[in-house]
Design a protein around this motif. Structure first.
Motif, PDB file in Angstrom:
ATOM      1  N   GLU A 185      18.395   2.268   8.116  1.00  0.00           N
ATOM      2  CA  GLU A 185      18.613   3.060   6.863  1.00  0.00           C
ATOM      3  C   GLU A 185      19.281   1.829   6.014  1.00  0.00           C
ATOM      4  O   GLU A 185      20.161   0.953   6.447  1.00  0.00           O
ATOM      5  N   TRP A 186      18.777   1.968   4.922  1.00  0.00           N
ATOM      6  CA  TRP A 186      19.287   1.285   3.633  1.00  0.00           C
ATOM      7  C   TRP A 186      19.158   2.060   2.275  1.00  0.00           C
ATOM      8  O   TRP A 186      18.124   2.424   1.985  1.00  0.00           O
ATOM      9  N   GLY A 187      20.248   2.446   1.944  1.00  0.00           N
ATOM     10  CA  GLY A 187      20.350   3.165   0.622  1.00  0.00           C
ATOM     11  C   GLY A 187      19.441   4.337   0.400  1.00  0.00           C
ATOM     12  O   GLY A 187      18.867   4.573  -0.555  1.00  0.00           O
ATOM     13  N   GLY A 188      19.481   5.220   1.394  1.00  0.00           N
ATOM     14  CA  GLY A 188      18.779   6.232   1.401  1.00  0.00           C
ATOM     15  C   GLY A 188      17.147   6.244   2.007  1.00  0.00           C
ATOM     16  O   GLY A 188      16.673   7.158   2.377  1.00  0.00           O
ATOM     17  N   ASP A 189      16.934   5.134   2.025  1.00  0.00           N
ATOM     18  CA  ASP A 189      15.310   4.725   2.599  1.00  0.00           C
ATOM     19  C   ASP A 189      15.518   4.280   4.045  1.00  0.00           C
ATOM     20  O   ASP A 189      16.549   4.125   4.651  1.00  0.00           O
ATOM     21  N   THR A 198       0.935  -1.217   0.025  1.00  0.00           N
ATOM     22  CA  THR A 198      -0.129  -0.021  -0.119  1.00  0.00           C
ATOM     23  C   THR A 198       0.833   1.162   0.093  1.00  0.00           C
ATOM     24  O   THR A 198       1.784   1.388   0.628  1.00  0.00           O
ATOM     25  N   TYR A 199       0.596   2.178  -0.889  1.00  0.00           N
ATOM     26  CA  TYR A 199       1.591   3.450  -0.971  1.00  0.00           C
ATOM     27  C   TYR A 199       0.778   4.351   0.115  1.00  0.00           C
ATOM     28  O   TYR A 199      -0.518   4.463   0.021  1.00  0.00           O
ATOM     29  N   LEU A 200       1.420   5.079   0.884  1.00  0.00           N
ATOM     30  CA  LEU A 200       0.869   5.948   1.766  1.00  0.00           C
ATOM     31  C   LEU A 200       1.851   7.113   1.972  1.00  0.00           C
ATOM     32  O   LEU A 200       3.062   7.159   1.639  1.00  0.00           O
ATOM     33  N   THR A 201       1.424   8.243   2.531  1.00  0.00           N
ATOM     34  CA  THR A 201       2.234   9.331   2.951  1.00  0.00           C
ATOM     35  C   THR A 201       2.129   9.378   4.398  1.00  0.00           C
ATOM     36  O   THR A 201       1.064   9.449   5.218  1.00  0.00           O
ATOM     37  N   LEU A 202       3.124   9.473   5.261  1.00  0.00           N
ATOM     38  CA  LEU A 202       3.208   9.258   6.693  1.00  0.00           C
ATOM     39  C   LEU A 202       2.949  10.682   7.362  1.00  0.00           C
ATOM     40  O   LEU A 202       2.923  11.505   6.365  1.00  0.00           O
ATOM     41  N   ASP A 203       2.649  10.529   8.380  1.00  0.00           N
ATOM     42  CA  ASP A 203       2.096  11.889   9.151  1.00  0.00           C
ATOM     43  C   ASP A 203       3.159  13.218   8.999  1.00  0.00           C
ATOM     44  O   ASP A 203       2.897  14.372   9.018  1.00  0.00           O
ATOM     45  N   ASP A 204       4.412  12.641   8.925  1.00  0.00           N
ATOM     46  CA  ASP A 204       5.557  13.739   8.682  1.00  0.00           C
ATOM     47  C   ASP A 204       5.805  14.197   7.268  1.00  0.00           C
ATOM     48  O   ASP A 204       6.662  14.837   6.813  1.00  0.00           O
ATOM     49  N   GLY A 205       4.641  13.527   6.358  1.00  0.00           N
ATOM     50  CA  GLY A 205       4.732  13.902   4.897  1.00  0.00           C
ATOM     51  C   GLY A 205       5.826  13.123   3.907  1.00  0.00           C
ATOM     52  O   GLY A 205       5.893  13.205   2.646  1.00  0.00           O
ATOM     53  N   ARG A 206       6.524  11.921   4.438  1.00  0.00           N
ATOM     54  CA  ARG A 206       7.377  11.223   3.898  1.00  0.00           C
ATOM     55  C   ARG A 206       6.250  10.139   3.153  1.00  0.00           C
ATOM     56  O   ARG A 206       5.556   9.498   3.714  1.00  0.00           O
ATOM     57  N   PRO A 207       6.771   9.851   1.619  1.00  0.00           N
ATOM     58  CA  PRO A 207       6.097   8.729   1.215  1.00  0.00           C
ATOM     59  C   PRO A 207       6.759   7.389   1.662  1.00  0.00           C
ATOM     60  O   PRO A 207       7.977   7.380   2.086  1.00  0.00           O
ATOM     61  N   ALA A 208       5.861   6.507   1.510  1.00  0.00           N
ATOM     62  CA  ALA A 208       6.073   5.078   1.841  1.00  0.00           C
ATOM     63  C   ALA A 208       5.183   3.906   1.369  1.00  0.00           C
ATOM     64  O   ALA A 208       4.272   4.300   0.931  1.00  0.00           O
ATOM     65  N   VAL A 209       5.857   2.709   1.469  1.00  0.00           N
ATOM     66  CA  VAL A 209       4.941   1.464   0.892  1.00  0.00           C
ATOM     67  C   VAL A 209       5.111   0.756   2.235  1.00  0.00           C
ATOM     68  O   VAL A 209       6.018   0.531   2.842  1.00  0.00           O
ATOM     69  N   ARG A 210       3.875  -0.041   2.278  1.00  0.00           N
ATOM     70  CA  ARG A 210       3.682  -0.769   3.667  1.00  0.00           C
ATOM     71  C   ARG A 210       3.116  -2.062   3.100  1.00  0.00           C
ATOM     72  O   ARG A 210       2.313  -2.280   2.384  1.00  0.00           O
ATOM     73  N   PHE A 211       3.480  -3.308   3.689  1.00  0.00           N
ATOM     74  CA  PHE A 211       3.171  -4.560   3.585  1.00  0.00           C
ATOM     75  C   PHE A 211       2.823  -5.082   5.007  1.00  0.00           C
ATOM     76  O   PHE A 211       3.387  -5.117   6.126  1.00  0.00           O
ATOM     77  N   SER A 212       1.910  -6.069   4.771  1.00  0.00           N
ATOM     78  CA  SER A 212       1.587  -6.663   6.418  1.00  0.00           C
ATOM     79  C   SER A 212       1.175  -8.020   6.102  1.00  0.00           C
ATOM     80  O   SER A 212       0.516  -8.688   5.031  1.00  0.00           O
ATOM     81  N   ARG A 213       1.521  -8.888   6.830  1.00  0.00           N
ATOM     82  CA  ARG A 213       1.389 -10.488   6.733  1.00  0.00           C
ATOM     83  C   ARG A 213       1.098 -10.904   8.263  1.00  0.00           C
ATOM     84  O   ARG A 213       1.542 -10.410   9.255  1.00  0.00           O
ATOM     85  N   THR A 214       0.424 -11.943   8.152  1.00  0.00           N
ATOM     86  CA  THR A 214       0.187 -12.880   9.414  1.00  0.00           C
ATOM     87  C   THR A 214       0.954 -14.358   9.247  1.00  0.00           C
ATOM     88  O   THR A 214       0.650 -14.726   8.354  1.00  0.00           O
ATOM     89  N   TYR A 215       1.844 -14.452  10.228  1.00  0.00           N
ATOM     90  CA  TYR A 215       2.622 -15.740  10.145  1.00  0.00           C
ATOM     91  C   TYR A 215       1.994 -16.725  11.427  1.00  0.00           C
ATOM     92  O   TYR A 215       2.031 -16.103  12.487  1.00  0.00           O
TER      93      TYR A 215
END
Length: 169
Positions: free
Chosen positions: A87-91, A8-25
């Protein structure tokens, strides 16, 4: 057939873009913690070999990715066995684990992006990687989706795109 996108693409509260994934194991939180922090477990699914010094300010050493130079990152936060971010590669990568009961854990990966136009590329990449983690969690051999098809599906879904893709010209 359309690719099954799990990010899911989203914008965090601080304005930064992100992609989020969720799983149940179907594993206790301590086992899922191993999946996301142990270098030998990460080797089964993470895009690079990642050796994590599990303390805030610790070093993360990334190696062996054919599309990226070896590099290091910094651990941002650790709350064992529920959260690690680095941090990884600027992300920024955030792994959050929530025990649902004694045998099941909700896993959430948030990739905070340094640039919005990397969302489709990274989303497709994480879908591929997490398919390998899903197989590992089920003790199966990884199959895995096709990155190119996933990338196109993210683009078609209107997820920001356009960033260079490592390993292509």
């Amino acid at each position: 057939m359309a690719a099954d996108l799990t990010g899911t693409y989203l914008t965090l509260d601080d304005g930064r873009p992100a992609v989020r994934f969720s799983r149940t194991y179907d594993h206790p939180v301590d086992r899922v913690w191993q999946f996301v922090t142990d270098a030998d477990e990460l080797a089964h699914w993470f895009p690079s070999r990642a050796e994590i010094e599990l303390r805030p300010g610790g070093t993360v050493t990334f190696s062996g990715d054919p599309h990226m130079e070896d590099s290091t990152g910094r651990v941002i936060a650790v709350d064992e066995p529920r959260h690690v971010s680095f941090e990884w590669g600027g992300d920024e990568l955030r792994f959050d684990l929530e025990p649902l009961d004694e045998k099941r854990t909700r896993f959430t990966l948030t990739n905070v992006l340094s640039a919005a136009d990397t969302a489709a590329r990274n989303g497709a990449g994480w879908d591929v990687c997490l398919a390998r983690l899903d197989a590992r969690a089920r003790d199966e051999h990884p199959g895995g989706p096709d990155w190119e098809g996933l990338y196109q599906a993210y683009v078609d879904a209107g997820i920001p795109s356009g960033a260079a893709v490592p390993g292509t010209h």
